[in-house]
Design a protein around this motif. Structure first.
Motif, PDB file in Angstrom:
ATOM      1  N   ARG A  14       0.813  -1.213   0.000  1.00  0.00           N
ATOM      2  CA  ARG A  14       0.000   0.000   0.000  1.00  0.00           C
ATOM      3  C   ARG A  14       0.850   1.269   0.000  1.00  0.00           C
ATOM      4  O   ARG A  14       0.522   2.259  -0.655  1.00  0.00           O
ATOM      5  N   ASP A  15       1.955   1.241   0.739  1.00  0.00           N
ATOM      6  CA  ASP A  15       2.747   2.454   0.928  1.00  0.00           C
ATOM      7  C   ASP A  15       3.462   2.911  -0.338  1.00  0.00           C
ATOM      8  O   ASP A  15       3.839   4.080  -0.438  1.00  0.00           O
ATOM      9  N   SER A  56      -0.568   7.158  -4.976  1.00  0.00           N
ATOM     10  CA  SER A  56      -1.567   8.019  -4.329  1.00  0.00           C
ATOM     11  C   SER A  56      -2.174   7.267  -3.145  1.00  0.00           C
ATOM     12  O   SER A  56      -2.106   6.038  -3.066  1.00  0.00           O
ATOM     13  N   ALA A  57      -2.756   8.016  -2.229  1.00  0.00           N
ATOM     14  CA  ALA A  57      -3.329   7.415  -1.025  1.00  0.00           C
ATOM     15  C   ALA A  57      -4.550   6.568  -1.387  1.00  0.00           C
ATOM     16  O   ALA A  57      -5.400   6.989  -2.172  1.00  0.00           O
ATOM     17  N   ASP A  65      -8.970   3.970   3.448  1.00  0.00           N
ATOM     18  CA  ASP A  65      -9.012   2.791   4.318  1.00  0.00           C
ATOM     19  C   ASP A  65     -10.132   1.833   3.931  1.00  0.00           C
ATOM     20  O   ASP A  65      -9.929   0.611   3.895  1.00  0.00           O
TER      21      ASP A  65
END
Length: 715
Positions: free
Chosen positions: A181-182, A186-187, A190
């Protein structure tokens, strides 16, 4: 013992690094290398390589500028390889983790002459689950478990989520993304990521049809070959909580280096805190009850599953009324109505039990609930195991893989919640050892999506015993280091909090900085904060007279006071102020640097979090203003319970806890100024208590040897 070959290897690697990176040798760095090498090489072992000695940990306070990262890598890595152990580098922050992974280890590999491999360790939840991604691409709306439980997981419906899933699949398939994920550019929200990852209970490991393509196990295979594993404190503690050797190698096979080690005790306490939300549990129990018919239809053909599913109505029937009684009892104990009034000032509040002693009525309920959740946990674990085994073609369970696979995530999720419930109720029902500090136990009343909620919590007030047993007692060797490990110049507070034994090796390493280049000032304007209005006005007056060209970091202990000062200063000065709660940290720092680069003054208003981890060397920071001594008010349930216990045993919690902890925080705050060898500037303390209270001199003595100006004169 540090033999000549190992000593020569470390010395040669150090010389090559200095030459290859054009570095100047530092006295403190050499001392650190020698101390770590002596400690780790001196570990005695039996014929099987198991540690037999108990002086295997060294604790080193090494200030900024020591070059501690290269020091512990150069000293610990050759010893670890010679002993056949894995070196685990653990940090508290992502910034340091990335520095070690992307700067220090590659530089060491290139310049030291040492041969080694390294890898990053992350928890399973940071990686894409290929099986779940495949389900999403095939149309996850059809997944029956989503319609039965935890609807929040289905938040990512619609074109956006499907488009994201296709992008992830394409990038992972062509190798441009490794599945964590990191590293996605882009973010990922959740709610969306929850649908794309898994945990250790839901993961089917080698039984999964996507095992060979699994992002987590690909990373694990790299980690299994690595001599150095870069992790963080949370991951190490999570592994220890699971028994050790689950995510990382077994502690007995590891040498740990805990950088930013002063964070470890607090993080450990957090990992062993249990919580249980009453209405949240009632909601998932009701959802499960409604789903029992569908579960029986899908899985009832397997005899054991049919029998255990048949027990669930009885368990739910026993739990629902008792949890409702606990909800009402909690409000009675806190003398609150069953529901907090909407818009009330008390939408979130704690009710702590003195010395962690749970009232008899609640303890009796907790004892019964402990038994019910223990039985429920065992049954759900058995059901999850059967579903997991059904995925193995060599196992005959009476269920096909196609029948079992859709239901395993749900059963694993239920099992996890039951285990969490059992842990909380057990902690609420147990008696504490009268010779040890009690656990903190409290109730939290709040609103969740507009509805009243009661959450019960239990936490150790110290993780010392747990760390002593599961970490220091279990590992082959360890190094704990940070710029701030001592309190009032001594290691006793860290030993008490982290469970570090007296027999371990402790040393404060000399700094390479000339602290006489900075001035510590307690001016005439400094006021006792006990007079809140006078103290606030003194801060306002001080800000008005700051040099217009200065680069200032002003640290507040109260958000309300920070805002009040911001409202009261003249507009020309206010235009130079950047306030922490108005801008994201990165943007605030960028604006500050740009102003300084343009030759303009800039003032940062920050809270306690800005007293650590802010790196503004040279002209980017020339003046640190500390508005108030950084005493923590022990009003959180854990701190308040510990203080109460110390006082009940005739101790003084203020002198034993508050003053030493304030010493550490004051050193950290002052440490924002001198970041490089040529840095200089001023530190101003606007709290007169440092001169008028008996602890003040001890706080001053714990600071580096700055030049001092007390009440406007030299001291």
């Amino acid at each position: 013992m540090l033999n000549e070959d190992l000593k020569g290897e470390i010395q040669s690697a150090y010389r090559q690094v200095l030459e290859g990176m054009d570095l100047v040798p530092r006295y403190g760095q050499r001392l650190m290398i020698a101390e770590i090498a002596r400690t780790l090489a001196g570990i005695e072992t039996d014929e099987a390589g198991r540690r037999t000695s108990d002086e295997h940990v060294c604790v080193l306070e090494a200030g900024t500028g020591t070059g501690k990262t290269l020091a512990y890598l150069l000293a610990a890595l050759p010893v670890a390889k010679a002993r056949g152990k894995r070196l685990i580098i653990s940090s508290a922050t992502v910034a340091l983790q990335e520095q070690v992974l992307h700067q220090d280890l590659p530089a060491l590999q290139e310049h030291s002459g040492l041969t080694f491999g390294y890898a990053l360790a992350k928890g399973r939840g940071r990686y894409l689950c290929v099986a779940k991604l495949d389900q999403v691409l095939d149309g996850a709306e059809a997944d029956p478990t989503l319609s039965l439980f935890d609807q929040a997981l289905d938040a990512g419906t619609g074109d956006y989520f499907q488009d994201l899933a296709r992008q992830l699949a394409d990038a992972y398939g062509d190798g441009s993304w490794e599945g964590d994920r990191d590293s996605w550019p882009s973010a990922i929200p959740d709610a969306d990521w929850k649908r794309l990852t898994t945990d250790h209970r839901q993961c089917t490991n080698r039984r999964c049809g996507h095992f060979n393509a699994c992002a987590f196990f690909r990373a694990r295979r790299d980690m299994d070959q690595a001599d150095v594993i870069v992790a963080n404190h949370d991951l190490v503690l999570s592994d220890l909580a699971l028994g050790g050797g689950v995510v990382l190698p077994k502690p007995a096979d590891c040498i740990y280096v805990f950088d930013e080690g002063h964070h470890l005790p607090d993080k450990a306490v957090g990992h062993f805190t249990h919580r249980f939300a009453i209405n949240g549990a009632l909601r998932w129990l009701r959802t499960l009850k409604k789903s029992l018919t569908d579960l029986q239809v899908a899985l009832g053909g397997q005899p054991t599953l049919s029998r255990l599913l048949g027990k669930l109505p009885e368990a739910i029937a026993a739990l629902e009324p008792r949890l409702g009684e606990v909800f009402s009892l909690g409000h009675q104990l806190a003398e609150l109505p069953d529901g907090l009034p909407r818009g009330s000032q008390e939408e979130s509040r704690h009710h702590r039990f003195a010395l962690g002693r749970v009232p008899v009525a609640l303890r009796e309920q907790a004892s019964v609930l402990t038994t019910i959740f223990a039985d429920l946990s065992r049954d759900l674990e058995t059901m999850a195991d059967i579903l997991r085994e059904s995925l193995d073609p060599d196992k005959q369970t009476g269920l096909s893989k196609e029948q079992a696979e859709p239901w395993l995530p749900l059963m694993a999720l239920l099992h996890g919640r039951a285990v969490e419930g059992h842990a909380l109720w057990q902690a609420m029902s147990e008696e504490d050892d009268p010779e040890e500090p009690p656990r903190a136990r409290w109730l939290t009343f709040e609103r969740v999506q507009g509805d009243p909620e009661l959450t019960l919590s239990a936490s150790p007030v110290s993780a010392a015993q747990t760390l002593a047993r599961t970490l220091w007692g279990a590992c082959h060797g360890a190094v704990v280091t940070s710029a701030t490990l001592t309190a009032l110049g001594r290691f006793e507070r860290l030993q008490e909090r982290a469970g570090l034994a007296n027999r371990y090796r402790y040393q404060r390493l000399p700094s390479s900085f000339d602290y006489a280049r900075a001035v510590l000032s307690v001016p005439l304007e400094a006021v006792d904060p006990g007079d809140r209005e006078a103290h606030e006005q003194a801060i306002i007056d001080f800000v008005k007279h700051l040099d217009a060209s200065e680069a200032v970091l002003m640290l507040f202990s109260s958000r309300a006071q920070m805002r009040a000062v911001g409202r009261s200063i003249p507009k020309p000065i206010a235009e130079r102020v950047l306030t922490q709660d108005r801008l994201p940290k990165r943007e605030l720092m960028d604006r500050h640097r740009k102003r300084v680069d343009a030759g303009q003054g800039s003032i940062i208003f920050g809270l306690a979090s800005f007293a650590e981890g802010i790196d503004l060397p040279g002209d980017y920071l020339t003046h640190v203003v500390i508005t108030r001594l950084p005493f923590a008010v022990p009003d959180d349930p854990v701190g308040a319970t510990l203080a109460e216990w110390i006082e009940s045993n005739g101790g003084n919690p203020f002198m034993r806890i508050a003053v030493p902890d304030a010493s550490v925080k004051l050193v950290q705050a002052c440490g924002r100024l001198i970041r490089k060898e040529n840095d200089s500037g001023r530190i101003t303390l606007l709290d007169r208590r440092v001169l008028t209270r008996r602890y003040g001199q001890a706080l001053l003595d714990s600071l580096p040897p700055f030049r001092r100006e007390i009440d406007g004169g030299a001291a």
